[in-house]
Enzyme design. Structure first.
Site, PDB file in Angstrom:
ATOM      1  N   LYS A 114       0.827  -1.213   0.000  1.00  0.00           N
ATOM      2  CA  LYS A 114       0.000   0.000   0.000  1.00  0.00           C
ATOM      3  C   LYS A 114       0.851   1.247   0.000  1.00  0.00           C
ATOM      4  O   LYS A 114       0.504   2.264  -0.584  1.00  0.00           O
ATOM      5  CB  LYS A 114      -0.925   0.004   1.221  1.00  0.00           C
ATOM      6  CG  LYS A 114      -2.108  -0.916   1.066  1.00  0.00           C
ATOM      7  CD  LYS A 114      -3.069  -0.773   2.215  1.00  0.00           C
ATOM      8  CE  LYS A 114      -4.062  -1.904   2.208  1.00  0.00           C
ATOM      9  NZ  LYS A 114      -4.571  -2.214   3.541  1.00  0.00           N
ATOM     10  N   LYS A 194      -6.208 -11.405 -12.652  1.00  0.00           N
ATOM     11  CA  LYS A 194      -7.069 -11.560 -11.492  1.00  0.00           C
ATOM     12  C   LYS A 194      -8.180 -10.498 -11.514  1.00  0.00           C
ATOM     13  O   LYS A 194      -7.925  -9.348 -11.862  1.00  0.00           O
ATOM     14  CB  LYS A 194      -6.188 -11.384 -10.245  1.00  0.00           C
ATOM     15  CG  LYS A 194      -6.935 -11.384  -8.948  1.00  0.00           C
ATOM     16  CD  LYS A 194      -6.002 -11.061  -7.792  1.00  0.00           C
ATOM     17  CE  LYS A 194      -6.860 -10.755  -6.576  1.00  0.00           C
ATOM     18  NZ  LYS A 194      -6.176 -10.285  -5.420  1.00  0.00           N
ATOM     19  N   LYS A 197     -11.120  -4.395  -9.303  1.00  0.00           N
ATOM     20  CA  LYS A 197     -11.699  -3.142  -9.764  1.00  0.00           C
ATOM     21  C   LYS A 197     -10.640  -2.282 -10.448  1.00  0.00           C
ATOM     22  O   LYS A 197     -10.909  -1.629 -11.463  1.00  0.00           O
ATOM     23  CB  LYS A 197     -12.337  -2.418  -8.570  1.00  0.00           C
ATOM     24  CG  LYS A 197     -11.911  -0.990  -8.383  1.00  0.00           C
ATOM     25  CD  LYS A 197     -12.339  -0.374  -7.094  1.00  0.00           C
ATOM     26  CE  LYS A 197     -11.113  -0.046  -6.260  1.00  0.00           C
ATOM     27  NZ  LYS A 197     -11.197   1.142  -5.453  1.00  0.00           N
TER      28      LYS A 197
END
Ligand code: TRP
Length: 323
Positions: A114, A194, A197
């Site tokens: 992240k 995969k 979004k």
């Protein structure tokens, strides 16, 4: 006899869930028959990446709750709530933050990932503390287990380490919990990667049947299969992968594809129909859920959650000597 408790949640970083997100919710729906399930939306966790733009979090959270309900989460059996409605999560997070070594947090793989994808220049303090908040989410409910996907295993391990450290320092408050691994397949998205979004390759639970069909008709298949009689490669074809999950007839469909007995267009049509059919009851139920019902469920869920969480928090504070 009182059912054993389990707990799980999702972050409202997006307004709509896709097929890949549906799989874990389906496993919660099964588990709620056997266990007392607490299921929540981790809206404070979404702040770790959306703090400069928090306006969508509240609406996203309601959309996710509608998805939970349409999927079959039963608010009569299961406690459904928003994390931010239960301030005990924040208070226990604070206490845990005092006993969690920084080194433990810096090692968490999702943190490193992240950090690289951050949209802003400066890294917020809360991002590093993400798993500490998650530990509070979990341990407040003294669960028997936490149903999650494999990607969450490092977070759960850290929660257990925080619990052990707390118990070691102040006395046994938090029982060990287990991972309930949901063996949900990683779904292949429309482009063969995969489903996610951020790749723009997802089929959304709440889109129309026409939208789903349109997406499937333009999905990635076997590049070398130009004519119907060319052999296909089902393992690496997005349409065959979706058929395998959603079509009762997938063995015939993929076998005939492999042997060049059927073309991609036929499989795409049948794939779209299989997905739409699988989602029809969900989409129908979801249309009937109104906003007032959601708010009422969340109010009651917050009360039920606080009832349990406040007792655990009081116990933790007593153990540390606060009064
Ligand atoms: N980190 C989880 C995810 O990204 C969401 C989450 C927050 C969670 N708190 C939790 C999951 C507690 C299980 C239990 O999916």
């Amino acid at each position: 006899m009182e059912r054993q408790r389990i707990l799980s949640g999702m972050q409202p970083t997006q307004p709509k869930l896709h097929l890949g997100n549906y799989e874990p919710i389906k496993s919660w729906v099964r588990l709620q028959e056997q266990y007392k399930l607490y299921t929540f939306v981790a809206d404070w966790h979404a702040l770790t990446t959306m703090a400069e733009n928090p306006g969508d979090i509240a609406a996203n959270s309601r959309e996710i709750v509608k998805d939970y309900l349409a999927a079959g989460i039963d608010p009569e059996r299961t406690t459904v709530f928003l994390q931010s409605h239960v301030p005990e999560h924040a208070e226990l997070h604070l206490l845990f933050s005092m006993i969690t070594p920084l080194g433990w947090l810096e090692r968490v793989p999702t943190y490193k990932e992240k950090k690289q994808n951050l949209q802003t220049e400066s890294e917020p303090y809360g991002l590093l503390g993400y798993p500490v908040l998650q530990a509070a989410d979990i341990l407040l409910y003294k669960p028997y287990g936490v149903p999650v996907g494999k990607d969450q295993a490092p977070h759960l391990e850290l929660s257990r380490e925080i619990a052990r450290r707390f118990n070691h320092l102040y006395g046994e408050v938090f029982p060990e919990f287990v991972n309930i691994l949901c063996d949900t397949p990683v779904l292949m998205g429309l482009d063969g990667r995969k489903m996610s979004k951020s790749y723009g390759n997802a089929i959304y639970l709440n889109e129309s049947e026409e939208e789903t069909a349109k997406k499937v008709m333009s999905a990635f298949t076997t590049p070398t299969k130009i004519r119907k009689t060319d052999p296909g490669d089902p393992e690496n074809c997005a349409v065959c992968n979706l058929l395998r999950v959603y079509s009762p007839n997938w063995e015939v469909q993929t076998d005939e594809c492999r042997r060049g007995l059927r073309g991609c267009v036929q499989n795409k049509r049948e794939c779209a129909e299989a997905i739409n059919e699988a989602l029809r009851p969900f989409r129908e139920r979801r249309r009937q859920i109104d906003d007032a019902t959601v708010e009422a469920i969340l109010r009651r869920g917050a009360e039920e959650a606080r009832d349990f969480a406040s007792r655990t928090l009081a116990e933790a504070k007593r153990a540390m000597g606060f009064r």
